[in-house]
Design an enzyme around this catalytic site. Structure first.
Site, PDB file in Angstrom:
ATOM      1  N   GLU A 125      50.907  22.895  44.764  1.00  0.00           N
ATOM      2  CA  GLU A 125      51.377  22.630  43.408  1.00  0.00           C
ATOM      3  C   GLU A 125      52.907  22.500  43.430  1.00  0.00           C
ATOM      4  O   GLU A 125      53.580  23.317  44.041  1.00  0.00           O
ATOM      5  CB  GLU A 125      50.978  23.784  42.465  1.00  0.00           C
ATOM      6  N   ALA A 265      52.135  33.527  43.486  1.00  0.00           N
ATOM      7  CA  ALA A 265      50.776  33.292  43.966  1.00  0.00           C
ATOM      8  C   ALA A 265      50.369  31.887  43.537  1.00  0.00           C
ATOM      9  O   ALA A 265      51.059  31.230  42.761  1.00  0.00           O
ATOM     10  CB  ALA A 265      49.805  34.329  43.396  1.00  0.00           C
ATOM     11  N   MET A 266      49.219  31.435  44.043  1.00  0.00           N
ATOM     12  CA  MET A 266      48.723  30.099  43.717  1.00  0.00           C
ATOM     13  C   MET A 266      47.213  30.124  43.627  1.00  0.00           C
ATOM     14  O   MET A 266      46.530  30.646  44.499  1.00  0.00           O
ATOM     15  CB  MET A 266      49.172  29.083  44.778  1.00  0.00           C
ATOM     16  N   HIS A 298      45.852  37.049  36.892  1.00  0.00           N
ATOM     17  CA  HIS A 298      46.397  35.750  36.484  1.00  0.00           C
ATOM     18  C   HIS A 298      45.738  34.624  37.279  1.00  0.00           C
ATOM     19  O   HIS A 298      45.256  33.626  36.708  1.00  0.00           O
ATOM     20  CB  HIS A 298      47.913  35.758  36.714  1.00  0.00           C
ATOM     21  N   GLU A 299      45.712  34.774  38.601  1.00  0.00           N
ATOM     22  CA  GLU A 299      45.126  33.714  39.438  1.00  0.00           C
ATOM     23  C   GLU A 299      43.615  33.616  39.223  1.00  0.00           C
ATOM     24  O   GLU A 299      43.047  32.522  39.258  1.00  0.00           O
ATOM     25  CB  GLU A 299      45.451  33.967  40.913  1.00  0.00           C
ATOM     26  N   HIS A 302      42.748  31.538  36.267  1.00  0.00           N
ATOM     27  CA  HIS A 302      42.879  30.107  36.564  1.00  0.00           C
ATOM     28  C   HIS A 302      41.588  29.495  37.116  1.00  0.00           C
ATOM     29  O   HIS A 302      41.414  28.274  37.037  1.00  0.00           O
ATOM     30  CB  HIS A 302      43.979  29.891  37.599  1.00  0.00           C
ATOM     31  N   GLU A 321      49.334  27.847  32.592  1.00  0.00           N
ATOM     32  CA  GLU A 321      50.073  29.054  32.939  1.00  0.00           C
ATOM     33  C   GLU A 321      50.129  30.055  31.789  1.00  0.00           C
ATOM     34  O   GLU A 321      50.053  31.260  31.996  1.00  0.00           O
ATOM     35  CB  GLU A 321      51.484  28.685  33.411  1.00  0.00           C
TER      36      GLU A 321
END
Length: 839
Positions: A125, A265-266, A298-299, A302, A321
């Site tokens: 990203e 993080a991703m 959070h991840e 997603h 986000e």
């Protein structure tokens, strides 16, 4: 020439030409040198006779074949492969090599100096899958991906699909043939490979059993607390699968802690990557564990919002986000031991948003991301924390049950597809019965932050005869919004604590809103607007409430109202409405008993900044000594071995004005304080800043801790030294040397600008502005961002530096991203000078 940029209009045109893509990608990680083999077989439908392009960065190609026709290699230019004469069904084969990254973009390669083991991971990203294989690099051209990876046989190899059994090859290599992925965008595909340590577990909930994995470098295995990571992960799955009433969509769930990571993080589908500083090798306060839990959640959020249902274009990056930011804090409160997570949000993340929203580069939450360069600049506090605040306000507006009902309908309708904001609003409106287009217009498509104040009259008996909430906006961004807020009335109890005695929830709109419910009520000791932090707005306390706050901020019975008051006081300090000395006294009076450790860390940083940025040259030395003494007293009185003790010990390393105190602590003078590797480096950096730790002492400390983290810390310590040669070398490594490792570069950059080193740093004002013209073009976005943010001449504010920055901004031809970072630094500099003038 487009280079590595891509405009929204180009993406729209390409999406009109091609569809139904699938990728077969073969990567060879056994080649010698700085390149790896990459063969992409891309099949797709297209309009017959049309032409378009495929993205690839830094490729060295040996062949490009379209539908069996060999293309001239000149078709590959400027990071694009031009393809024309397309048929209804097409097959493009691109063969060559690509370049390993050392800047955290594409396929990053790292050799651990502790044991010389090799670790690779991808970070794609916004637009960097094209650094590893040939792609249609835009989020709305979703596809299935089949990866084949050749690597040393003893490596771990992880991707989005479950890891298969490798097939052994000659020469100590093996090949992993992964099954096709679910349909997804290019930017959430992933490959992680190397000599990683692996721990396995599983989660069995209401839907399918989910295999879980946690991975880290071998040198971090002694510090890996996999049980805690798995525990938060399972709590997250239980919450999200229940709230969304939909099983996790990507089969298995691996979490990989990787070195030298650019971001926190991703959310790669099923293969989430984290910066491996989250494997704590030294003692941490509870706030570090809370933040790690928040990042994990959070991840995970997603996986549904972003991976399963994905934005059509990056205009809706904020929605990805902001939702994950909101969902992480919400689920932390509902499902984990971190039940005060919204307090941490208010004390840290929301201050990030308020600062960003008051910069001249502010933008709407739903930003106009017209090209990739705009996207890369908009990963900021507005995209994350302001957007999450807006969603929290939306939940208050429509109701939590209706909000999640709308989400469930949204996920069901758009699974594995792409959407725009309106698609979500339709489902939320249907679930809640609320008209939301006007809400979206005022909250998401405008910039700036409102300020709320109480305006009231009282009678002789101290009862309100009138109570209004006054809303203001700035001249540049005059939007007055609708706010759902709570108003809290707080009184001191018999035990001296500030306790809420009344709460009224109401809607505020326009410039003035009359609150009839408060008429005839007795005026309390403190009136708190936006109690419970339902909306996004700056708050100002009335004079009586502010005096109550100054006299006893530590006496709040609950942490969230205290957080709101801390935030208001800090904002007033930044706005030059509260003298820096009063803010420092407020912090010293309340931080010792502050229960939220996120607040403790934030307040100690803010107190330090109040002295160095917002205090005049005449007053700063005395206030700095007062701060040093206050922090030292807090350290000596803190409970041995407590989180507060550790936080105060860290703060003292920055607060110290001379080396004596630091030498005493480093010598073991504080009972119960564990002088582990990271805390020792904190003190070595403090001593280096003061000119008391020379190269020999830094080298000796590195010999004690000759690890990757040790080398990074040593580099940061050298950069802080008040020495011309040290500054010159630090500048070279940040700005000129592309081989400087990622995290090392950041540590050096963060240590370059030091308060009190004005004369030494003065020549770098001109060098900074010259560098700003070209650094992004020459070194790329991430390296350029690091340099432009951290090397900006802010630590020793001067009118001369401001004048030079203004002259540069008037004349430069630098890229928009570079102008943005300089303009933001300029605003911080202007604000510091304005505060110094009144302090």
């Amino acid at each position: 020439m487009p280079g590595t940029n891509l405009t929204r209009e180009e993406a729209r045109q390409r999406a009109a030409v091609v569809s139904d893509a699938s990728y077969d990608v073969a990567l060879d990680l056994t080649l010698e040198g700085e390149r790896f083999g990459s063969v992409t077989t891309l099949t797709f439908a297209a309009q017959p006779g049309a032409s378009t392009f495929v993205d690839l960065v830094d490729g060295e190609l040996t062949s490009v074949t379209l539908n069996g026709r060999e293309l001239d290699l000149s078709a590959y230019a400027d990071s694009r492969i031009a393809i024309d004469g397309l048929e209804a069904q097409n097959e493009l084969v691109v063969t060559g090599t690509c370049l390993y990254s050392h800047s955290g973009e594409g396929l990053h390669r790292f050799v651990d100096p502790t044991d010389d083991r090799v670790y690779l991971y991808t970070q794609f990203e916004v637009p960097d899958a094209r650094r590893v294989f040939a792609t249609f690099e835009q989020p709305d051209l979703k596809a299935q991906f089949t990866f084949h990876v050749t690597a040393p046989a003893h490596w771990k190899v992880v991707s989005n699909s479950p890891t298969p059994e490798p097939i052994t090859l000659d020469g100590g290599s093996a090949v992993w043939h992964f099954e096709p992925t679910k349909t997804m965008s290019t930017y959430i595909t992933a490959l992680v490979a190397g000599e990683y340590h692996e721990v396995r577990d599983s989660y069995a909930g209401a839907y399918d059993e989910i295999p879980l994995g946690v991975f880290c470098r071998q040198s971090l295995v002694p510090f890996l607390d996999a049980d805690d990571i798995f525990g938060i992960t399972k709590q997250g799955f239980e919450f999200f699968e229940g709230a969304f009433q939909m099983g996790y969509p990507f089969g298995k769930y691996d979490q990989l802690f990787v070195p030298e990571y650019n971001m926190g993080a991703m959310e790669n589908a099923g293969a989430v990557t984290f910066r491996d500083e989250m494997i704590f090798r030294s003692r941490q306060t509870v706030s570090a564990y809370e933040q790690r839990a928040n990042t994990i959640l959070h991840e995970m959020a997603h996986m549904w919002f972003g991976d399963l249902v994905t934005m059509k274009w990056w205009d809706d990056l904020w929605l990805n986000e902001s939702f994950a930011e909101f969902a992480a804090h919400h689920s932390s409160v509902k499902a984990t031991r971190f039940t005060d997570a919204w307090t941490g949000f208010t004390n840290s993340r929301k201050n990030w948003a308020y600062r960003q929203d008051q910069l001249p580069t502010t933008h709407p939450i739903a930003a106009d991301n017209y090209d990739l360069h705009a996207v890369e600049a908009n990963f900021d506090g507005i995209t994350y924390a302001k957007g999450a605040s807006a969603l929290k306000q939306l939940v208050a507006w429509v109701g939590e049950d209706d909000f999640f009902a709308g989400l469930r309908a949204y996920f069901t309708k758009h699974a594995y597809g792409n959407t725009e904001l309106q698609d979500l609003l339709v489902e939320l409106s249907e679930a809640s019965g609320r008209e939301l287009d006007s809400w979206a217009a005022e909250w998401l498509q405008t910039s700036g932050v409102n300020t709320l104040r109480a305006d009231f009259d009282v009678d002789d008996e101290g009862r309100f005869t009138r109570f209004d909430v006054v809303q203001t906006a700035t001249e540049e961004y005059p939007t007055l919004r609708r706010h759902r807020i709570a108003i809290g009335l707080y009184d001191r109890g018999d035990d001296g604590r500030l306790v809420r005695t009344e709460r009224i929830e109401t809607d505020v709109r326009d410039e003035r809103t009359t609150i009839t419910e408060l008429v005839d009520q007795r005026r309390p000791d403190l009136i708190l607007l936006n109690d419970d932090d339902l909306t996004y707005a700056k708050i100002r306390l009335d004079e009586g409430s502010f005096e109550t706050l100054l006299a006893g901020i530590a006496t709040f019975a609950d942490s969230l109202p205290r957080a709101l008051c801390w935030g208001s006081a800090w904002d007033m300090t930044r706005d030059a409405e509260l003298p820096s000395a009063r803010f420092v006294d407020l912090v010293l009076a309340g931080v010792g008993t502050e229960s939220d450790l996120t607040a403790v860390s934030s307040l100690l940083r803010q107190g330090h900044s109040a002295i160095n940025l917002f205090t005049s040259d005449e007053n700063r030395p005395a206030l700095a000594r007062h701060w040093e003494q206050g922090v030292a007293e807090l350290l000596s009185s803190a409970e041995a071995g407590s989180d507060h003790q550790l936080a105060f010990a860290r703060a003292l390393a920055s607060a110290a004005t001379s080396a004596d105190l630091l030498r005493q602590v480093l010598g073991g003078s504080v009972e119960g304080l564990e002088l582990d590797a990271d805390l020792r480096w904190t003190y070595i950096r403090g001593l280096a800043r003061l000119g008391d730790a020379d190269e020999a002492e830094i080298d000796a400390e590195l010999a004690r801790d000759d690890t990757n983290q040790g080398r990074e810390n040593a580099a940061g310590a050298r950069a802080r030294r008040p020495d011309a040669e040290a500054k010159a070398e630090a500048w070279r490594k940040v700005v000129e040397d592309a081989s400087t490792p990622n995290e090392t570069r950041r540590q050096i950059a963060e240590g370059f600008q030091v308060p009190g080193q004005a004369e030494l740093l003065e020549p770098y004002v001109d060098r900074y502005l010259k560098m700003a013209d070209t650094v992004i073009d020459e070194m790329g976005v991430w390296i350029g961002q690091n340099a432009l943010i951290h090397l900006f001449p802010l630590a020793n504010p001067s009118q001369d530096a401001l004048a030079k920055v203004d002259a540069w901004l008037e004349s430069t031809q630098a890229p928009a991203a570079a102008r943005r970072y300089v303009l933001e630094g300029r605003d911080d500099l202007r604000r510091a000078l304005a505060a110094r003038a009144v302090n």
